[in-house]
Design a protein around this motif. Structure first.
Motif, PDB file in Angstrom:
ATOM      1  N   ASN A   1      -3.898  51.620  10.207  1.00 53.29           N
ATOM      2  CA  ASN A   1      -5.035  52.477  10.573  1.00 53.29           C
ATOM      3  C   ASN A   1      -5.745  51.989  11.824  1.00 53.29           C
TER       4      ASN A   1
ATOM      5  N   SER B   1      -9.957  52.543   3.492  1.00 52.46           N
ATOM      6  CA  SER B   1     -10.145  54.000   3.597  1.00 52.46           C
ATOM      7  C   SER B   1     -11.468  54.421   2.989  1.00 52.46           C
TER       8      SER B   1
ATOM      9  N   LEU C   1      -3.723  59.110   7.311  1.00 51.91           N
ATOM     10  CA  LEU C   1      -4.704  58.068   7.096  1.00 51.91           C
ATOM     11  C   LEU C   1      -5.508  57.824   8.339  1.00 51.91           C
ATOM     12  N   LEU C   2      -5.990  56.732   8.590  1.00 57.40           N
ATOM     13  CA  LEU C   2      -7.014  56.384   9.556  1.00 57.40           C
ATOM     14  C   LEU C   2      -6.480  56.136  10.937  1.00 57.40           C
ATOM     15  N   THR C   3      -6.591  55.421  11.830  1.00 60.81           N
ATOM     16  CA  THR C   3      -7.038  55.510  13.103  1.00 60.81           C
ATOM     17  C   THR C   3      -7.921  54.607  13.909  1.00 60.81           C
TER      18      THR C   3
ATOM     19  N   GLY D   1      -1.002  57.080   4.724  1.00 57.10           N
ATOM     20  CA  GLY D   1      -0.988  55.647   4.445  1.00 57.10           C
ATOM     21  C   GLY D   1       0.409  55.126   4.226  1.00 57.10           C
TER      22      GLY D   1
END
Length: 299
Positions: free
Chosen positions: A205, A115, A12-14, A153
């Motif tokens: 994230n 997301s 997932l994100l960051t 996630g």
């Protein structure tokens, strides 16, 4: 628990959902034309392992698809990075152009912008390699409980599993994380990196784009050949019955190297005759919801 399986799967994100500039307390983002230029710059920079998509291409549609309408958005473009190095290049461009972005793993988040974005949608769909460092068969890792849940996630958020009562959350079974940080460099994070290790496991994230998880495996309960024979014999016995009120549907599903027999049983009365389904229903199951119900509920 001494063996380790290594997963290169969607993550997932960051670091941040967008590198938008803040001016006098207000958040400003580039105009659509500027985002389009960012998309083209990314396309010209990344390697052949990665690809940029624009609407209405199938790749763009897949990259923006989410399980819930509440978390969906139409990005200006989408990009599927194929390496950690390309992710670093993408983040460098996004940062320098102050372009909003989001990163999608399975797209199962229900919250807006978790997301999804109107800027650059980064899809981790190409991070799907699995390496099992074990000669033992029948191992699994702590993962999601329903289809469509992304690895990133799930694990970055904690990770509830059907096996969590036995082995803990997904984050309890992580032994290593490969992550691209906002400075565009690739790090392998372990328990020796105390602060980032603590932050990533449950921090969702906010800290970097994860490209690989290394996990401890667990052994899966086996449905051996003896159980398959028992299923076949019990199924055949019901199928040969002349009771016109009885119906039976069977199938064998194959996934992850395992065969799973599935049976749908039906009897047109509140209860079936004694012994009709007993042999079939006595076989241990992963799940079962056999009960008396209305025809509408059944269909």
């Amino acid at each position: 628990m001494g063996r380790i399986s290594e997963l290169r799967l969607p993550a997932l994100l960051t670091y941040a959902l967008s590198f938008s500039s803040i001016v006098r307390g207000q958040v400003t983002t580039p105009a659509n034309g500027d985002i389009d230029a960012t998309c083209k710059q990314i396309a010209a920079t990344i390697s052949n392992a990665s690809e940029v998509f624009f609407p209405p291409s199938p790749g763009y549609t897949a990259d923006n698809a989410h399980a819930f309408a509440s978390s969906s958005a139409a990005s200006t473009c989408s990009v599927e990075p194929g390496s950690a190095q390309d992710i670093g290049a993408i983040l460098r461009i996004i940062n320098s152009t102050r372009t909003p972005f989001a990163v999608k793993s399975g797209g199962h988040a229900s919250n807006p912008r978790f997301s999804s974005t109107s800027g650059v949608q980064i899809s981790m769909a190409r991070f799907r390699n699995i390496t099992v460092n074990s000669t033992a068969a029948g191992v699994v890792v702590i993962g999601g409980r329903i289809p469509g849940v992304g690895v990133g996630g799930l694990l970055l958020g904690a990770g509830y599993s059907y096996k969590s009562s036995q082995f803990g959350l997904g984050i309890d079974n992580i032994v290593g994380i490969e992550v691209v940080l906002a400075q565009w460099d690739v790090h392998t994070v372990t328990s020796e990196d105390e602060d980032l290790w603590f932050a990533l496991r449950g921090g969702m994230n906010n800290f970097g784009i994860v490209t690989k998880f290394t996990l401890n495996p667990t052994h899966r309960a086996k449905f051996g050949p003896d159980k398959l024979d028992a299923f076949n014999q019990a199924f055949s016995k019901v199928a040969q019955n002349n009771d016109t009120k009885a119906a039976l549907v069977g199938e064998f599903a194959y996934a992850s190297g395992a065969v799973s027999p599935i049976a749908l049983v039906f009897y047109d009365a509140p209860t079936p005759p004694a012994g009709l389904f007993d042999n079939l229903l006595s076989i241990p199951t992963v799940s079962s919801d056999v009960s008396t119900r209305s025809f509408a509920d059944l269909s």
